[in-house]
Design a protein around this motif. Structure first.
Motif, PDB file in Angstrom:
ATOM      1  N   PRO A 163      37.218  32.895  40.151  1.00 35.98           N
ATOM      2  CA  PRO A 163      37.953  33.308  41.352  1.00 35.98           C
ATOM      3  C   PRO A 163      37.169  34.335  42.154  1.00 35.98           C
ATOM      4  O   PRO A 163      36.511  35.206  41.593  1.00 35.98           O
ATOM      5  CB  PRO A 163      39.244  33.898  40.810  1.00 35.98           C
ATOM      6  CG  PRO A 163      38.953  34.258  39.393  1.00 35.98           C
ATOM      7  CD  PRO A 163      37.858  33.317  38.929  1.00 35.98           C
ATOM      8  N   GLN A 164      37.224  34.196  43.450  1.00 39.78           N
ATOM      9  CA  GLN A 164      36.531  35.113  44.340  1.00 39.78           C
ATOM     10  C   GLN A 164      37.337  36.406  44.444  1.00 39.78           C
ATOM     11  O   GLN A 164      38.553  36.370  44.551  1.00 39.78           O
ATOM     12  CB  GLN A 164      36.403  34.496  45.748  1.00 39.78           C
ATOM     13  CG  GLN A 164      35.592  33.219  45.782  1.00 39.78           C
ATOM     14  CD  GLN A 164      34.113  33.486  45.483  1.00 39.78           C
ATOM     15  OE1 GLN A 164      33.608  34.548  45.784  1.00 39.78           O
ATOM     16  NE2 GLN A 164      33.457  32.519  44.871  1.00 39.78           N
ATOM     17  N   PRO A 165      36.664  37.548  44.424  1.00 42.35           N
ATOM     18  CA  PRO A 165      37.412  38.802  44.561  1.00 42.35           C
ATOM     19  C   PRO A 165      37.951  38.933  45.979  1.00 42.35           C
ATOM     20  O   PRO A 165      37.310  38.551  46.965  1.00 42.35           O
ATOM     21  CB  PRO A 165      36.370  39.897  44.248  1.00 42.35           C
ATOM     22  CG  PRO A 165      35.051  39.229  44.521  1.00 42.35           C
ATOM     23  CD  PRO A 165      35.229  37.768  44.217  1.00 42.35           C
ATOM     24  N   LEU A 166      39.165  39.410  46.088  1.00 46.98           N
ATOM     25  CA  LEU A 166      39.799  39.606  47.393  1.00 46.98           C
ATOM     26  C   LEU A 166      39.205  40.828  48.069  1.00 46.98           C
ATOM     27  O   LEU A 166      38.938  41.846  47.412  1.00 46.98           O
ATOM     28  CB  LEU A 166      41.305  39.779  47.232  1.00 46.98           C
ATOM     29  CG  LEU A 166      42.055  38.574  46.664  1.00 46.98           C
ATOM     30  CD1 LEU A 166      43.502  38.941  46.417  1.00 46.98           C
ATOM     31  CD2 LEU A 166      41.963  37.411  47.615  1.00 46.98           C
ATOM     32  N   PRO A 167      38.970  40.759  49.389  1.00 49.79           N
ATOM     33  CA  PRO A 167      38.454  41.933  50.083  1.00 49.79           C
ATOM     34  C   PRO A 167      39.498  43.035  50.106  1.00 49.79           C
ATOM     35  O   PRO A 167      40.696  42.788  50.187  1.00 49.79           O
ATOM     36  CB  PRO A 167      38.166  41.418  51.490  1.00 49.79           C
ATOM     37  CG  PRO A 167      39.019  40.220  51.642  1.00 49.79           C
ATOM     38  CD  PRO A 167      39.181  39.642  50.264  1.00 49.79           C
ATOM     39  N   VAL A 168      39.003  44.239  49.984  1.00 47.64           N
ATOM     40  CA  VAL A 168      39.897  45.394  49.986  1.00 47.64           C
ATOM     41  C   VAL A 168      40.247  45.693  51.452  1.00 47.64           C
ATOM     42  O   VAL A 168      39.387  45.898  52.288  1.00 47.64           O
ATOM     43  CB  VAL A 168      39.224  46.609  49.324  1.00 47.64           C
ATOM     44  CG1 VAL A 168      40.128  47.817  49.392  1.00 47.64           C
ATOM     45  CG2 VAL A 168      38.849  46.281  47.899  1.00 47.64           C
TER      46      VAL A 168
END
Length: 173
Positions: A163-168
């Motif tokens: 899974p791609q990390p979500l942008p903060v």
């Protein structure tokens, strides 16, 4: 161009209009033209010109009333539409609820029938077991069959992408 009045006959006086501007229409073409001229141009000595109303914008109070009328018309149609949508949704939801309630009642009826049939079958099997010549045997540990559990198998690895990390992002502005 001047207009001349015709002499008034005393015999036909009751048939004629009392207003000097509204002369009776005669059937002769020359008389028709003269009558038309008399209606358009006032007789000499009665030359009053009436001022026509201005074609400027209406007063502010009238404009505000017209805008109020337009706004209330829009509001009326909007509210009427909302009332119709709400009424339609209410009728639809009541019909849907009625159908689902009938299904629920049928399921409850089927549940009661299944419970009664289960008790009837259980009673019938108990009566058969108690009858002489029945081949049913009571349960004992010696008559039971025990199975060993199957060995655990390793599951093949799945090639799922990480899974791609979500942008903060900031929580609020």
């Amino acid at each position: 161009m001047s207009a001349a009045l015709r002499p008034v006959d005393r015999q036909n006086r009751s048939r004629r209009a009392t207003s000097p501007q509204m002369a009776p229409v005669s059937s002769q073409p020359q008389d028709l033209r003269r009558d038309l001229r008399m209606r358009i141009a006032p007789p000499a000595g009665q030359s009053t010109v009436r001022k026509l109303p201005s074609l400027d914008a209406p007063p502010k109070w009238l404009r505000s009333l017209v805008k109020l009328q337009q706004a209330s018309l829009i509001a009326t149609f909007t509210l009427s539409g909302l009332v119709l949508v709400t009424y339609s949704w209410t009728v639809y939801s009541q019909q849907l609820w009625g159908k689902e309630y009938q299904k629920l009642e049928e399921l409850r009826r089927n549940e009661r029938q299944l419970g009664a049939n289960s008790a009837l079958l259980q009673n019938h099997i108990a009566n058969q077991a108690n009858s002489p010549g029945a081949t049913l045997v009571p349960r004992t540990p010696d008559s039971m069959i025990f199975l060993k559990p199957a060995p655990l198998r390793n599951a093949p690895p799945t090639n799922a992408p990480a899974p791609q990390p979500l942008p903060v992002a900031p929580l609020g502005y």
